[in-house]
Design a protein around this motif. Sequence first.
Motif, mmCIF file in Angstrom:
data_model
loop_
_atom_site.group_PDB
_atom_site.id
_atom_site.type_symbol
_atom_site.label_atom_id
_atom_site.label_comp_id
_atom_site.label_asym_id
_atom_site.label_seq_id
_atom_site.Cartn_x
_atom_site.Cartn_y
_atom_site.Cartn_z
ATOM 1 N N GLU A 89 0.847 -1.196 0.000
ATOM 2 C CA GLU A 89 0.000 0.000 0.000
ATOM 3 C C GLU A 89 0.878 1.239 0.000
ATOM 4 O O GLU A 89 0.607 2.219 -0.699
ATOM 5 C CB GLU A 89 -0.918 0.000 1.229
ATOM 6 C CG GLU A 89 -2.072 -0.996 1.150
ATOM 7 C CD GLU A 89 -2.920 -0.988 2.408
ATOM 8 O OE1 GLU A 89 -2.804 -0.018 3.207
ATOM 9 O OE2 GLU A 89 -3.682 -1.939 2.624
ATOM 10 N N ALA A 90 1.940 1.181 0.808
ATOM 11 C CA ALA A 90 2.886 2.305 0.863
ATOM 12 C C ALA A 90 3.607 2.481 -0.468
ATOM 13 O O ALA A 90 3.866 3.600 -0.906
ATOM 14 C CB ALA A 90 3.897 2.079 1.990
ATOM 15 N N LEU A 91 3.925 1.372 -1.135
ATOM 16 C CA LEU A 91 4.594 1.444 -2.441
ATOM 17 C C LEU A 91 3.674 2.066 -3.484
ATOM 18 O O LEU A 91 4.081 2.960 -4.230
ATOM 19 C CB LEU A 91 5.018 0.047 -2.888
ATOM 20 C CG LEU A 91 5.801 0.032 -4.208
ATOM 21 C CD1 LEU A 91 7.235 -0.442 -3.976
ATOM 22 C CD2 LEU A 91 5.147 -0.890 -5.221
ATOM 23 N N ASN A 92 2.431 1.618 -3.520
ATOM 24 C CA ASN A 92 1.486 2.149 -4.502
ATOM 25 C C ASN A 92 1.166 3.624 -4.276
ATOM 26 O O ASN A 92 0.836 4.349 -5.216
ATOM 27 C CB ASN A 92 0.189 1.335 -4.491
ATOM 28 C CG ASN A 92 0.242 0.135 -5.428
ATOM 29 O OD1 ASN A 92 1.076 0.064 -6.318
ATOM 30 N ND2 ASN A 92 -0.643 -0.828 -5.216
ATOM 31 N N SER A 93 1.278 4.065 -3.021
ATOM 32 C CA SER A 93 0.994 5.469 -2.719
ATOM 33 C C SER A 93 2.240 6.348 -2.827
ATOM 34 O O SER A 93 2.177 7.556 -2.597
ATOM 35 C CB SER A 93 0.397 5.600 -1.318
ATOM 36 O OG SER A 93 1.336 5.204 -0.325
ATOM 37 N N GLY A 94 3.386 5.736 -3.148
ATOM 38 C CA GLY A 94 4.610 6.509 -3.343
ATOM 39 C C GLY A 94 5.396 6.801 -2.085
ATOM 40 O O GLY A 94 6.365 7.550 -2.113
ATOM 41 N N GLN A 95 5.035 6.165 -0.962
ATOM 42 C CA GLN A 95 5.749 6.410 0.299
ATOM 43 C C GLN A 95 7.079 5.671 0.352
ATOM 44 O O GLN A 95 8.000 6.096 1.039
ATOM 45 C CB GLN A 95 4.870 6.001 1.477
ATOM 46 C CG GLN A 95 3.608 6.837 1.624
ATOM 47 C CD GLN A 95 2.712 6.319 2.732
ATOM 48 O OE1 GLN A 95 3.188 5.965 3.808
ATOM 49 N NE2 GLN A 95 1.423 6.262 2.491
ATOM 50 N N ILE A 96 7.162 4.511 -0.329
ATOM 51 C CA ILE A 96 8.433 3.791 -0.419
ATOM 52 C C ILE A 96 8.729 3.514 -1.883
ATOM 53 O O ILE A 96 7.836 3.554 -2.732
ATOM 54 C CB ILE A 96 8.426 2.478 0.397
ATOM 55 C CG1 ILE A 96 7.396 1.495 -0.169
ATOM 56 C CG2 ILE A 96 8.205 2.739 1.871
ATOM 57 C CD1 ILE A 96 7.501 0.098 0.427
ATOM 58 N N ASP A 97 10.004 3.208 -2.156
ATOM 59 C CA ASP A 97 10.442 3.004 -3.541
ATOM 60 C C ASP A 97 10.737 1.544 -3.861
ATOM 61 O O ASP A 97 10.508 1.090 -4.977
ATOM 62 C CB ASP A 97 11.704 3.836 -3.808
ATOM 63 C CG ASP A 97 11.512 5.294 -3.454
ATOM 64 O OD1 ASP A 97 10.523 5.891 -3.927
ATOM 65 O OD2 ASP A 97 12.338 5.837 -2.695
ATOM 66 N N ILE A 98 11.272 0.814 -2.878
ATOM 67 C CA ILE A 98 11.659 -0.578 -3.070
ATOM 68 C C ILE A 98 11.344 -1.361 -1.797
ATOM 69 O O ILE A 98 11.402 -0.812 -0.693
ATOM 70 C CB ILE A 98 13.166 -0.703 -3.412
ATOM 71 C CG1 ILE A 98 13.450 -0.106 -4.800
ATOM 72 C CG2 ILE A 98 13.650 -2.145 -3.354
ATOM 73 C CD1 ILE A 98 14.919 -0.126 -5.207
ATOM 74 N N GLY A 99 11.011 -2.646 -1.928
ATOM 75 C CA GLY A 99 10.744 -3.461 -0.759
ATOM 76 C C GLY A 99 10.753 -4.941 -1.097
ATOM 77 O O GLY A 99 10.905 -5.330 -2.261
ATOM 78 N N TYR A 100 10.579 -5.770 -0.064
ATOM 79 C CA TYR A 100 10.506 -7.211 -0.236
ATOM 80 C C TYR A 100 9.148 -7.698 0.237
ATOM 81 O O TYR A 100 8.688 -7.313 1.327
ATOM 82 C CB TYR A 100 11.605 -7.920 0.585
ATOM 83 C CG TYR A 100 11.376 -9.419 0.681
ATOM 84 C CD1 TYR A 100 11.866 -10.280 -0.299
ATOM 85 C CD2 TYR A 100 10.639 -9.958 1.739
ATOM 86 C CE1 TYR A 100 11.632 -11.645 -0.234
ATOM 87 C CE2 TYR A 100 10.397 -11.323 1.811
ATOM 88 C CZ TYR A 100 10.892 -12.165 0.829
ATOM 89 O OH TYR A 100 10.644 -13.513 0.900
ATOM 90 N N VAL A 101 8.497 -8.557 -0.564
ATOM 91 C CA VAL A 101 7.197 -9.117 -0.187
ATOM 92 C C VAL A 101 7.069 -10.542 -0.723
ATOM 93 O O VAL A 101 7.817 -10.964 -1.593
ATOM 94 C CB VAL A 101 6.012 -8.291 -0.749
ATOM 95 C CG1 VAL A 101 5.953 -6.921 -0.114
ATOM 96 C CG2 VAL A 101 6.099 -8.189 -2.269
ATOM 97 N N GLY A 102 6.073 -11.260 -0.196
ATOM 98 C CA GLY A 102 5.735 -12.569 -0.721
ATOM 99 C C GLY A 102 4.923 -12.426 -1.997
ATOM 100 O O GLY A 102 4.460 -11.332 -2.340
#
Length: 334
Positions: A89-102
């Motif tokens: 949700e944070a990625l789609n809203s532009g709060q983060i740029d890169i992350g790890y998920v399942g």
Amino acid sequence: MKKRFSWLLGFSAFVCLLLAACGQERSTSSSASKGAASVDSWPEELHIGYQKSSFSLFLKEKGYLEKQLQKHGVQVKWFEFQSGPPLLEALNSGQIDIGYVGGAPAILAQANPHSQLAYIAYEPEVARAIIVPKTSSIHTVADLKGKKVAFGKGSSAHYTLLTALETAGLTLNDITPVYLQPAEARTAFERGDVDAWVIWDPFLADAEVNGGARILIDANRLPKQYGFIVARNQYVKQYTNVAKTVIDQLNRVHQEIHSSPDEAAKLLAKETKIDAAVWKRTLSRRGYGVFPLTKEVIAAQQRIADQFYKAGLVSKRVNVNEAVVVVKEEQKTK
């Protein structure tokens, strides 16, 4: 006198034209430089989303990424999330740029009409399972019928549960779903408020070692689900060098953890407040490395998308390939 005045006027006009031409040339050159720097340049900041269950935490504590990116004036900021859905949700809203998920939460994020998600690399599976108390009368997946099962909605555990129920001819309609994040689910599990819990490592290992849990079925007997390094589409396309650096440094910590698991377990235990013995169990049963996406991995991710569409968790069909961005073709595949 008139001739002299006319000459001065002519000379002044020439100087003005010359200065104007020089100014135009600088302006054009500046614009061209800006255009050239728009791709493969370096941003002022990189915002990374991480979970305590991922090796991104190890990277954060080691500071390798900061050392590499500070050479290019990039400041790294870290943001913690309990699971994949809020991170995305944070990625789609532009709060983060890169992350790890399942894999499962990535599908939900991609199904968002305003999705910013791009898959840029993958990691091997993390151990996941459905667990019950050791004294539970539940011994098969079929025994879950009518029972309360805790899991994170839209998480990798959600897909684990769907595919496990399918092996027994059941669906979510045959159980009572209890949507909880790992910390709340652990409490509910130990109090007996739920009959089963679907969870991943290290929370799974912790429940086995310290929570009196028994594995009912693990993900090794179910369709594969990989972990993904994901990024905001526009960000990764503009700052490819940043994405490459993140992948390189994540791969570095994977190899470091694999070669010295005891030392890694101590550091991870300190940062997560989860016993080193738990981390040793976690590290002993997972794969290592960060790899470019393969046809096999994309196909596995597409199966999750199709399963979620079938279950009504997404309102439209998702084409995983549309969100794949290649940032490092020269890496060796698994």
